[in-house]
Scaffold this motif. Structure first.
Motif, PDB file in Angstrom:
ATOM      1  N   ARG A 101       5.267   5.490   1.304  1.00 28.24           N
ATOM      2  CA  ARG A 101       5.466   6.841   1.850  1.00 28.24           C
ATOM      3  C   ARG A 101       6.425   6.832   3.035  1.00 28.24           C
ATOM      4  O   ARG A 101       7.190   7.768   3.223  1.00 28.24           O
ATOM      5  CB  ARG A 101       4.126   7.436   2.286  1.00 28.24           C
ATOM      6  CG  ARG A 101       3.350   8.027   1.134  1.00 28.24           C
ATOM      7  CD  ARG A 101       2.193   8.851   1.636  1.00 28.24           C
ATOM      8  NE  ARG A 101       1.455   9.394   0.510  1.00 28.24           N
ATOM      9  CZ  ARG A 101       0.140   9.450   0.448  1.00 28.24           C
ATOM     10  NH1 ARG A 101      -0.593   9.010   1.457  1.00 28.24           N
ATOM     11  NH2 ARG A 101      -0.460   9.968  -0.604  1.00 28.24           N
ATOM     12  N   GLY A 102       6.362   5.758   3.848  1.00 30.24           N
ATOM     13  CA  GLY A 102       7.277   5.661   4.981  1.00 30.24           C
ATOM     14  C   GLY A 102       8.725   5.688   4.551  1.00 30.24           C
ATOM     15  O   GLY A 102       9.589   6.254   5.240  1.00 30.24           O
ATOM     16  N   ALA A 119       0.668   3.502  -4.901  1.00 34.89           N
ATOM     17  CA  ALA A 119       2.010   3.299  -4.343  1.00 34.89           C
ATOM     18  C   ALA A 119       3.060   3.383  -5.450  1.00 34.89           C
ATOM     19  O   ALA A 119       4.147   3.929  -5.249  1.00 34.89           O
ATOM     20  CB  ALA A 119       2.082   1.956  -3.626  1.00 34.89           C
ATOM     21  N   LYS A 143       0.827  -1.208   0.000  1.00 35.07           N
ATOM     22  CA  LYS A 143       0.000   0.000   0.000  1.00 35.07           C
ATOM     23  C   LYS A 143       0.857   1.252   0.000  1.00 35.07           C
ATOM     24  O   LYS A 143       2.042   1.232   0.302  1.00 35.07           O
ATOM     25  CB  LYS A 143      -0.933  -0.012   1.216  1.00 35.07           C
ATOM     26  CG  LYS A 143      -1.885  -1.200   1.199  1.00 35.07           C
ATOM     27  CD  LYS A 143      -2.988  -1.041   2.214  1.00 35.07           C
ATOM     28  CE  LYS A 143      -3.913  -2.229   2.188  1.00 35.07           C
ATOM     29  NZ  LYS A 143      -4.850  -2.245   1.124  1.00 35.07           N
ATOM     30  N   ILE A 144       0.213   2.358  -0.321  1.00 41.35           N
ATOM     31  CA  ILE A 144       0.923   3.633  -0.446  1.00 41.35           C
ATOM     32  C   ILE A 144       1.580   4.044   0.869  1.00 41.35           C
ATOM     33  O   ILE A 144       2.651   4.645   0.877  1.00 41.35           O
ATOM     34  CB  ILE A 144      -0.020   4.734  -0.982  1.00 41.35           C
ATOM     35  CG1 ILE A 144       0.788   5.976  -1.358  1.00 41.35           C
ATOM     36  CG2 ILE A 144      -1.130   5.031   0.003  1.00 41.35           C
ATOM     37  CD1 ILE A 144       0.012   7.011  -2.124  1.00 41.35           C
ATOM     38  N   GLU A 145       0.970   3.687   1.999  1.00 41.69           N
ATOM     39  CA  GLU A 145       1.545   4.069   3.300  1.00 41.69           C
ATOM     40  C   GLU A 145       2.932   3.445   3.491  1.00 41.69           C
ATOM     41  O   GLU A 145       3.830   4.080   4.062  1.00 41.69           O
ATOM     42  CB  GLU A 145       0.627   3.639   4.453  1.00 41.69           C
ATOM     43  CG  GLU A 145      -0.697   4.368   4.515  1.00 41.69           C
ATOM     44  CD  GLU A 145      -1.732   3.834   3.526  1.00 41.69           C
ATOM     45  OE1 GLU A 145      -1.510   2.739   2.950  1.00 41.69           O
ATOM     46  OE2 GLU A 145      -2.751   4.513   3.316  1.00 41.69           O
ATOM     47  N   GLN A 146       3.110   2.209   3.031  1.00 42.58           N
ATOM     48  CA  GLN A 146       4.407   1.548   3.151  1.00 42.58           C
ATOM     49  C   GLN A 146       5.467   2.283   2.337  1.00 42.58           C
ATOM     50  O   GLN A 146       6.602   2.447   2.782  1.00 42.58           O
ATOM     51  CB  GLN A 146       4.319   0.097   2.687  1.00 42.58           C
ATOM     52  CG  GLN A 146       3.461  -0.799   3.572  1.00 42.58           C
ATOM     53  CD  GLN A 146       3.238  -2.152   2.920  1.00 42.58           C
ATOM     54  OE1 GLN A 146       2.237  -2.352   2.247  1.00 42.58           O
ATOM     55  NE2 GLN A 146       4.159  -3.080   3.137  1.00 42.58           N
ATOM     56  N   ALA A 197       3.541   7.016  -6.247  1.00 44.72           N
ATOM     57  CA  ALA A 197       4.316   7.681  -5.200  1.00 44.72           C
ATOM     58  C   ALA A 197       5.796   7.334  -5.336  1.00 44.72           C
ATOM     59  O   ALA A 197       6.671   8.196  -5.193  1.00 44.72           O
ATOM     60  CB  ALA A 197       3.796   7.279  -3.825  1.00 44.72           C
ATOM     61  N   ASP A 251       9.547   9.342   2.838  1.00 41.33           N
ATOM     62  CA  ASP A 251       9.724  10.405   3.834  1.00 41.33           C
ATOM     63  C   ASP A 251      11.148  10.457   4.364  1.00 41.33           C
ATOM     64  O   ASP A 251      11.593  11.502   4.842  1.00 41.33           O
ATOM     65  CB  ASP A 251       8.751  10.214   5.005  1.00 41.33           C
ATOM     66  CG  ASP A 251       7.302  10.498   4.612  1.00 41.33           C
ATOM     67  OD1 ASP A 251       7.097  11.104   3.539  1.00 41.33           O
ATOM     68  OD2 ASP A 251       6.398  10.101   5.361  1.00 41.33           O
TER      69      ASP A 251
END
Length: 199
Positions: free
Chosen positions: A77-78, A107, A72-75, A110, A81
């Motif tokens: 983005r971590g 993802a 997922k995109i959160e993985q 990103a 960042d």
């Protein structure tokens, strides 16, 4: 001389992830070796190599599919960042995206922004058995290294050398493995379990 991003593509179980981890060891090894095949190779014994092999090195990031089978995109983005940070203890920070075809489109988009302007001390390695599932824009940013199925002899040798299987079991499993050490390991485990269960 490494490109900032690579795509390791080929059938499942032929050593793509193992190669990605070996690359991380080679670029961060504290006592690199020169071999006839490679100008710089990992020693495999120093503290950095041992931590890389155990996946606990500060400059190794491995992204894998979660419980849903997707990345997922959160993985992503971590990781993005932290893209402005220099490596903590090694020469290069190595980000491995295992089963990169599991990246959801958001993802991938990103990640694409980082692949277009990669941090100078970072290497991104995408590992996939379905590389064409990646967006064309992502594929275009990553030179592709193609992996072929292993020969039955290579599969049997790996089963004996790295996994301690008897020669007869290893050779029997290698015949039906379709060039995949992962498939051969599953076959050997099943055969041994069947042999234990039979009266």
């Amino acid at each position: 001389t490494l490109p900032p991003a690579l795509l390791l593509a080929g059938p499942a179980g032929v050593g793509k992830l193992r190669t990605a981890l070996a690359l991380g060891e080679a670029v961060n090894c504290l006592q690199p070796l020169a071999t006839p095949e490679l100008e710089r190779d990992a020693c495999g014994d120093c503290a950095a190599c041992r931590r890389m092999a155990r996946r606990v090195h500060a400059d190794l990031v491995v992204i894998e599919p979660g419980d849903t089978g997707t990345i997922k995109i959160e993985q992503v983005r971590g990781v993005i960042d932290r893209a402005g940070y220099r490596p903590f203890e090694g020469r290069r920070r190595v980000v491995i995206v295992d089963e990169a075809d599991a990246l959801v489109p958001a993802a991938q988009n990103a990640l694409l922004k980082t692949l277009e302007e990669p941090p100078s001390a970072w290497i991104f390695v995408l590992v996939s058995s379905l590389p064409d599932a990646l967006l064309p824009t992502v594929q275009s940013r990553c030179p592709r290294l193609r992996f072929a199925p292993l020969s039955p002899t290579d599969v049997a040798d790996l089963l004996m050398r790295d996994h301690g299987y008897a020669e007869a079991d290893a050779r029997a499993a290698a015949v039906d493995a379709d060039g995949s050490i992962g498939r051969a390991l599953a076959a050997v485990s099943t055969d041994l379990a069947d042999a234990r269960d039979s009266p």
